[in-house]
Design a protein around this motif. Structure first.
Motif: not given
Length: 399
Positions: A342-355
């Motif tokens: 819960a702490l990590r998924r939103p951040r890493v997925e947003a960065i992954g989609l931008h990449a």
């Protein structure tokens, strides 16, 4: 470094699968949380030899500081605090000198980062077992047993998959998880002669967008280090890539970058021996299940964002530290793993989609001149992110 409590999840031992970036940092963070971890690496020794370069952003360095490993990495990294963005005709679009209150982004060869983290972890008492290629894992009444290709096995209270984008642990936890997603580009790197005539700003990473993309900066030995892509819809596999002579790849790259500023010049001053064939640019799409029972994923095994993000290593480090905090503070592995996700998924997925969007540009399938926010605005949420080690993680945490 002393730990501050531990065993919140009743976990005393952990099997960490994978000895790249996430593995050693996870083991160090777990040690600080009072959990003994052994790192099991498939290869017969720690990474050696020349490899592609990577960047470690200020947020990644902050994660390393939480486990006492930042000094070991600063000793091998080249500070590159600034960014210059330009188009493929040489027109400057934007510049950014870095945030003065943060340490500079560091660049280094990937294998040197692996080695520095491994050496530091060993010095701190973390045990590494080499030649241990995971083939299966099963939960037992006492924990998790890992089975290796050499016929040996190991048991711990939990098992952590830090085994990269082609994670075996991911297939054990979630057999239906998606495969790595190809970004439409074959990645290359190289060294151009110091006297190639290409100007650089001191301490700056240059990004030149256009019909083709190239990034470059001046290395410690004054040569220019560059990375570039060759768009292709049907990428060859690793074996096929290895069979193509470096001179042939260089010819293809020179054709693609003809007229590109400064790509044409950089490639003209790069010889076949200075070329690095990195391979397919890939990222992990959203993985539905990050954990199951006593097994959990960390780093590229669950959220590889592709090299376009400049955040792969830094995000892996953040996740390793966050996972250890959750295991320290919550009563069961399941609660700890759920809070970590819960702490990590939103951040890493947003960065992954931008990449992924940037990859489309590099593959020639997006806008030729991408519209970026001001660099300060773009980098602030990335570089200022901090995981507060001393803060207690609460059950039922939400982002």
């Amino acid at each position: 470094m002393s730990n501050n409590g531990g065993h919140g999840a009743g976990v005393r031992t952990a099997l960490v699968i994978g000895g790249g970036v996430a593995g050693p940092v996870t083991a160090l963070a777990l040690r600080r949380a009072g959990i003994t971890a052994t790192v099991h690496e498939a290869y017969p020794s720690a990474a050696d030899g020349v490899g592609a370069w990577l960047g470690l952003a200020p947020n990644g360095l902050a994660g390393l500081a939480a486990v006492g490993a930042d000094a070991a990495v600063r000793a091998i990294g080249q500070p590159v605090p600034g960014v210059v963005m330009a188009d493929g005709a040489g027109n400057r679009l934007a510049g950014f000198g870095g945030f003065p209150e943060l340490p500079a982004t560091l660049t280094m060869p990937r294998d040197r980062l692996f080695r520095a983290l491994t050496d530091h972890a060993v010095a701190e008492g973390v045990r590494f077992a080499y030649g241990k290629r995971l083939v299966a894992a099963e939960e037992t009444p006492d924990g998790v047993t890992a089975h290796f290709a050499d016929g040996t096995s190991a048991t711990g209270d939990i098992l952590i998959g830090a085994d990269g984008i082609r994670s075996t642990v991911r297939t054990v936890i979630a057999p239906q998880a998606p495969a790595p997603e190809y970004g439409g580009v074959l990645s290359f790197g190289g060294y151009a002669a110091a006297d190639s005539g290409v100007e650089t700003e001191p301490g700056a990473m240059h990004f030149a967008f256009g019909r083709a993309f190239m990034g470059y900066w001046r290395g410690p030995d004054k040569r220019l280090i560059w990375f570039a892509g060759l768009p292709t819809d049907t990428p060859p596999g690793p074996a096929e890539l290895a069979q193509v002579p470096a001179a042939e790849w260089l010819t293809r790259l020179r054709e693609l970058y003809a007229g590109h500023v400064p790509g044409e010049q950089l490639l003209r001053h790069t010889g076949p021996d200075e070329l690095m064939v990195v391979g397919r640019m890939e990222r992990m799409p959203s993985v539905p299940h990050w954990h199951r029972g006593r097994m959990v994923l960390v780093g590229d095994a669950v959220h590889a964002p592709s090299s376009s993000s400049g955040q792969g290593a830094s995000l892996a480090i953040e996740s390793a530290v966050e996972l250890a905090r959750c295991l320290r503070d919550l009563p069961t592995p399941d609660e700890a793993f759920a809070a970590y996700e819960a702490l990590r998924r939103p951040r890493v997925e947003a960065i992954g989609l931008h990449a992924a969007a940037v990859n489309k540009v590099k593959a020639g399938k997006g806008e030729h001149a991408p519209v970026f926010p001001a660099p300060e605005e773009m980098f602030r949420p990335l570089h200022f992110h901090r995981i507060e080690w001393e803060e207690k993680v609460r059950a039922g945490v939400t982002p």
